[in-house]
Motif scaffolding. Structure first.
Motif, short mmCIF file in Angstrom:
data_model
loop_
_atom_site.label_atom_id
_atom_site.label_comp_id
_atom_site.label_asym_id
_atom_site.label_seq_id
_atom_site.Cartn_x
_atom_site.Cartn_y
_atom_site.Cartn_z
N TRP A 180 -63.71 125.44 12.98
CA TRP A 180 -63.38 124.23 13.74
C TRP A 180 -61.93 124.25 14.22
O TRP A 180 -61.60 123.73 15.27
CB TRP A 180 -63.64 123.01 12.85
CG TRP A 180 -63.37 121.68 13.51
CD1 TRP A 180 -62.28 120.88 13.30
CD2 TRP A 180 -64.19 120.99 14.45
NE1 TRP A 180 -62.38 119.73 14.05
CE2 TRP A 180 -63.55 119.78 14.77
CE3 TRP A 180 -65.42 121.28 15.06
CZ2 TRP A 180 -64.09 118.85 15.66
CZ3 TRP A 180 -65.94 120.35 15.95
CH2 TRP A 180 -65.29 119.17 16.24
N GLU A 181 -61.06 124.87 13.42
CA GLU A 181 -59.63 124.87 13.77
C GLU A 181 -59.29 125.97 14.78
O GLU A 181 -58.20 126.00 15.32
CB GLU A 181 -58.76 125.08 12.52
CG GLU A 181 -59.04 124.11 11.37
CD GLU A 181 -58.31 122.79 11.51
OE1 GLU A 181 -57.26 122.75 12.18
OE2 GLU A 181 -58.81 121.79 10.95
N THR A 183 -59.01 128.36 18.15
CA THR A 183 -58.67 127.98 19.52
C THR A 183 -59.90 127.81 20.40
O THR A 183 -60.01 126.85 21.16
CB THR A 183 -57.76 129.06 20.15
OG1 THR A 183 -56.74 129.35 19.21
CG2 THR A 183 -57.13 128.58 21.44
N ARG A 186 -61.65 124.63 19.73
CA ARG A 186 -60.86 123.47 20.16
C ARG A 186 -60.98 123.29 21.68
O ARG A 186 -61.22 122.19 22.17
CB ARG A 186 -59.40 123.62 19.75
CG ARG A 186 -58.57 122.39 20.06
CD ARG A 186 -57.18 122.47 19.44
NE ARG A 186 -56.53 123.76 19.65
CZ ARG A 186 -56.02 124.17 20.82
NH1 ARG A 186 -56.07 123.39 21.87
NH2 ARG A 186 -55.46 125.36 20.92
N ARG A 189 -64.42 121.92 22.59
CA ARG A 189 -64.68 120.50 22.36
C ARG A 189 -63.78 119.62 23.23
O ARG A 189 -64.19 118.54 23.64
CB ARG A 189 -64.58 120.13 20.88
CG ARG A 189 -63.25 120.29 20.23
CD ARG A 189 -63.30 119.81 18.79
NE ARG A 189 -62.06 120.04 18.08
CZ ARG A 189 -61.79 121.12 17.36
NH1 ARG A 189 -62.66 122.11 17.27
NH2 ARG A 189 -60.62 121.24 16.75
N GLU A 190 -62.58 120.12 23.56
CA GLU A 190 -61.73 119.34 24.46
C GLU A 190 -62.39 119.22 25.83
O GLU A 190 -62.33 118.19 26.48
CB GLU A 190 -60.34 119.96 24.57
CG GLU A 190 -59.46 119.57 23.38
CD GLU A 190 -58.06 120.18 23.44
OE1 GLU A 190 -57.48 120.32 22.37
OE2 GLU A 190 -57.58 120.52 24.53
N ALA A 196 -57.44 116.36 21.05
CA ALA A 196 -56.97 117.62 20.48
C ALA A 196 -57.06 117.61 18.96
O ALA A 196 -57.33 118.63 18.34
CB ALA A 196 -55.53 117.86 20.92
N ASP A 197 -56.86 116.44 18.34
CA ASP A 197 -56.82 116.39 16.87
C ASP A 197 -58.14 115.89 16.28
O ASP A 197 -58.17 115.39 15.16
CB ASP A 197 -55.66 115.49 16.42
CG ASP A 197 -55.85 114.07 16.92
OD1 ASP A 197 -56.73 113.85 17.78
OD2 ASP A 197 -55.12 113.17 16.45
#
Ligand code: PEP
Ligand code: MG
Length: 843
Positions: A180-181, A183, A186, A189-190, A196-197
């Motif tokens: 999940w963390e 790149t 991220r 999902r962005e 972002a968080d």
């Protein structure tokens, strides 16, 4: 029950919340509260999962205690919004040699081996990150295969496959938290709208084993069609399977039908109680979760377990139907139904669409410039398009790019494909206005207009007359005729928009020049016409000639005679618009473009005109030269023409007033026309035009012996008009912001030429978006705000509106509503989107 910091067993009363544990955990709690047979489940909150990714593993023994001795577990992601995705689920954690031996006794050797193999494979790929090919089954899933998988794991990692459940679980949790963390995850999902968080929760659940004795297997069931939104039972069940196997393999053989089916055994017949429970759970989801859910279930030796439920994935069409049905069944409110339909998703319902279920043979890809789909024969020129339309043959206009001369061809075509151009190119803008499907910038095709053919990258040749389909929603051209879905303007659509109208507090009008556009505006329930561009009425042959006579007139008298020929034609145009709009306001914009646009450019055209007017060609050439401008967009257009050649506006005003009287007399609703002056930059321009129009009105009243009223307004399209709106508004009943020209003039950016570098500007983030497409709220927006404020100060009763291309964009509508505008005006096909977007803002 909180088992240890960060773990919570999901019970009806546990404190589980979407913002901490994610949507899946919360949904599972709701299913448990509805008394569904959900296996024991534990939720890990976002902070705990983040901690795991940073190496802080919580007390797993405490958590495992919730699952009893030697459990088999699954771990699934639970992000705040299920659409944000997450790492893949991992099943059968806890499988080891001992459990394998035990399950071989209780569930049979085959089932036990399949479970173990599946876990080894998932663990090897997702946790140990080994090559999936190494763990592909090459023979039957038997002991040999199992030993080979264990050996391969050991060879690749230099460690035996872990046997301890807590170790296995820790490694699975760690790999999912880290995934999940990463790149890639991220960015992915962005792109789906996640911040972002965004946090990840995980749910750990006891497995229901769909393999082994009796009737065992897994499936999904839903009660609505995800494509149409109609209420039908849909789903799939696979004997001897787990997780989402039933949806994964379309060719799986051991399928059992859910409801009675002549093709074979069904759960409804074999296990009627289970089937009745599934139907009941579906109803419970609908009534209590207030949503159409897809339920994931497992049968373990004929006992039903509910593992999960997710919102039925659906097309925009189905989404609208589902929202309306839920509101009509009083499960959700009308406002909520309105909020559940994204405004832009309506674009897909307003036009025919290529059926996503049908076959597609894509021959070119480009930019999806105008939504919808159409099929027709290829034509390579506007002339050919008109010839095809005259024979009632649907055609697709294929051009390198389009120019104003192609407008008639575009009118005649069903869809447009261009090799060049971007989202604001001529083809794109006109097609959106006409509601024509359009793909631009299909740069992988090669056009040979002379040989009348197009060649695709893979060398296929399509000639004039060949049939293709344009999918303007996907931005593709397809060979031949495609399977289509018809536009969806049925009862559900009407119901939703009427609820939107109840909620919204900003008006929506349409930009419509011709009767056909006005009819569309009515169909989409626009509250009037906010912009009728009168110059678009002049391109017919007879009018064009009269116009040219007027331009060539040497004396005021000759000019007046020419205009007297045009006036009845304009009167008929306006009368028709008034009749179609039956009493709704119609804003007619006085003539805007430069006069030279009415003169021919090529020698052939000049000869033709000289013939028609019976004058020497040299006269025509001289006149064309005399009228040509270095920069026509900033030249004698709009009100500048109205001041310089006042007879044109006077003729138009007379035509408007006479049409007003006649439309009312012929039984139509009373008409209050609105006359709009374009390209104003000074107060005095408005004063001059107003005086003349008032004089025409007075004359018509006396001649006809009939009284009428009208409203005179100003288009704010120059920065100066926005800055001086205070004094301009004193002579204006309304100000309508023409953001196309206002954007052009604020940036000093040519509307017609910016396409040549816009792509690179946006790519390099000089501009966040193309400002002709998305309103520049910082610059142009500030002018809008200043104009609105000063306009209101100068005339507190002034009506404020926007009529540029931006008027139909949900973001621009939000901006205008905040600035206190009374209405937006946009092309007819965007009216429903604007109505819905306005309602979203008000609810
Ligand atoms: C505008 O400039 O925003 C406008 C509506 O007028 P046109 O596009 O006809 O110039
Ligand atoms: Mg303009």
């Amino acid at each position: 029950m909180v088992l240890a910091t960060g773990f919570t067993e999901i019970t009806p009363t546990a404190s589980i919340d979407v913002n901490r544990h994610g949507g899946r955990a919360k949904c599972l709690q709701r299913l448990i509260r509805l008394d569904m047979p959900v296996p024991t489940t534990v939720a890990l909150d976002f902070a705990t999962v983040h901690g795991i990714s940073q190496g802080k593993m919580p007390d797993l023994d405490a958590m495992l205690a919730a699952f009893g001795d030697t459990p088999l577990l699954s771990v699934r992601p639970s992000s705040e919004d299920p659409d944000w995705g997450g790492p893949s689920a991992i099943l059968n954690i806890g499988m080891n040699d001992a459990t394998h031996a035990r399950l071989a006794e209780s569930h049979g050797e085959v089932a036990a081996t399949a479970l173990y193999l599946r876990f080894i494979r998932a663990y090897a790929i997702h946790v140990a990150r080994l090559d999936p090919d190494e763990f592909e089954l090459q023979g039957p899933p038997d002991r040999v295969a199992l030993q080979r998988a264990l050996d391969t794991y050991e060879d690749e990692t230099d460690e035996p496959f872990p046997q301890d459940t807590a170790t296995q679980l820790a490694e699975v949790l760690r790999s999912m938290a880290r995934a999940w963390e990463g790149t890639t995850a991220r960015l992915l999902r962005e792109a789906r709208g996640a911040p972002a968080d965004a946090g990840l929760g995980l749910v750990v659940q006891a497995m229901a084993i769909g393999l082994g004795n009796g009737l065992s297997g897994s499936g999904v069931i839903q009660f609505v069609d995800g494509h149409t939104g109609e209420r039908h039972l849909r789903g799939r069940y696979l004997c001897q399977s787990q997780g989402r196997d039933a949806v994964g393999d379309p060719n799986a053989r051991d399928v059992m039908y859910l409801s009675k089916d002549p093709r074979g055994r069904s759960i409804e017949e074999v296990l009627p109680d289970v089937f009745a429970d599934l139907v009941r759970y579906g109803e419970l989801c609908r009534n209590r979760l207030r949503e159409e859910m897809q339920i994931e279930f497992t049968l373990e030796n004929e006992t039903l377990y509910i593992l999960d439920a997710v919102r039925v994935s659906r097309s925009p069409r189905a989404n609208l139907h589902i929202a309306v049905q839920l509101a009509q069944d009083a499960i959700i409110s009308e406002d909520e139904a309105v909020m559940r339909v994204p405004p832009r998703s309506l674009a897909e319902l307003l036009h025919s669409q290529v059926d996503p279920e049908g076959p597609r043979d894509t021959i070119a890809e480009g930019i999806a410039a105008s939504p919808g789909a159409a099929t027709g024969r290829i034509v390579f020129s506007s002339r050919a398009a008109q010839a095809a339309a005259a024979k009632d043959e649907p055609c697709i206009l294929v051009r390198r790019e389009t120019t104003p001369e192609d407008i008639r061809g575009m009118h005649a075509a069903e869809a447009v494909l261009t090799e060049r151009g971007g989202i604001t190119s001529h083809a794109a803008v006109i097609a959106r206005g006409l509601g024509l499907p359009c793909v631009v910038g299909a740069s992988d095709i090669r056009l040979d207009a002379r040989k009348k053919r197009l060649v695709t990258t893979d060398g296929r040749i399509f000639s004039e007359g060949d049939i293709i389909t344009i999918d303007g929603t996907a931005g593709e051209a397809l060979a031949g005729t495609a399977q289509m879905l018809e536009p969806e303007l049925g009862e559900a659509f009407q119901a939703l928009l009427s609820w939107a109208d109840n909620a919204r507090d900003i008006g929506v009008r349409a930009n419509a020049d011709m009767p056909a556009d006005a009819a569309k505006a009515r169909m989409f329930e626009a509250e009037g016409i906010g912009l009728a561009r009168t110059e678009h009425m002049f391109f017919e042959q007879e009018r064009l000639l009269a116009m040219r006579e007027m331009i060539f007139a040497d004396t005021a008298e000759d000019r007046r005679t020419a205009l007297e020929r045009i006036e009845p034609m304009q009167r008929a145009d306006f009368k028709e618009l008034f009749k179609i709009m039956s009493g709704l306001p119609v804003t007619i914009r006085l003539f805007d473009p430069p006069l030279h646009e009415f003169l021919p450019q090529g020698r052939e055209g000049m000869l033709e005109l000289a013939d028609a007017l019976d004058i020497p060609v040299s006269d025509v050439t001289r006149r064309v030269e005399a009228l040509s401008e270095f920069n026509p967009m900033l030249g004698m257009r709009g009100v500048r023409l109205g001041i310089t050649v006042p007879e044109i506006y006077e003729m138009q005003a007379r035509a408007i007033f006479e049409a007003t009287i006649e439309a009312s007399e012929e039984g139509g609703a009373p008409v209050v026309p609105e006359i709009m002056i374009p390209l104003v930059s000074a107060k005095r321009e408005v004063e001059l035009v107003k005086t003349r129009i008032d004089a025409v009105a007075a004359a018509v009243r006396v001649e006809r012996g009939v009284d009428f009223t009208y409203r005179l307004g100003v288009m704010v399209e120059t920065p100066r008009a926005a800055l001086r709106a205070g004094e301009i508004a004193q002579n204006a009943a309304f100000l309508s912001f023409g953001t196309n020209d206002l954007t052009q003039m604020t940036y000093g950016l040519s509307r017609d030429d910016a396409g040549r570098f816009m792509g690179r500007y946006v790519q390099q983030q000089v501009y966040p978006e193309d400002p002709f497409h998305t309103l520049d709220v910082e610059g142009v927006g500030e002018l809008l705000q200043i104009g609105a404020e000063r306009g209101r100060q100068g005339n507190p009763d002034v009506t404020l509106a926007i009529c540029g291309e931006h008027g139909g964009n949900p973001e621009s509508i939000a901006f205008c509503r905040k600035a206190g505008f009374d209405y937006v005006s946009c092309s007819p096909f965007r009216v429903p989107i604007a109505r819905l977007a306005a309602a979203h803002l008000a609810i």
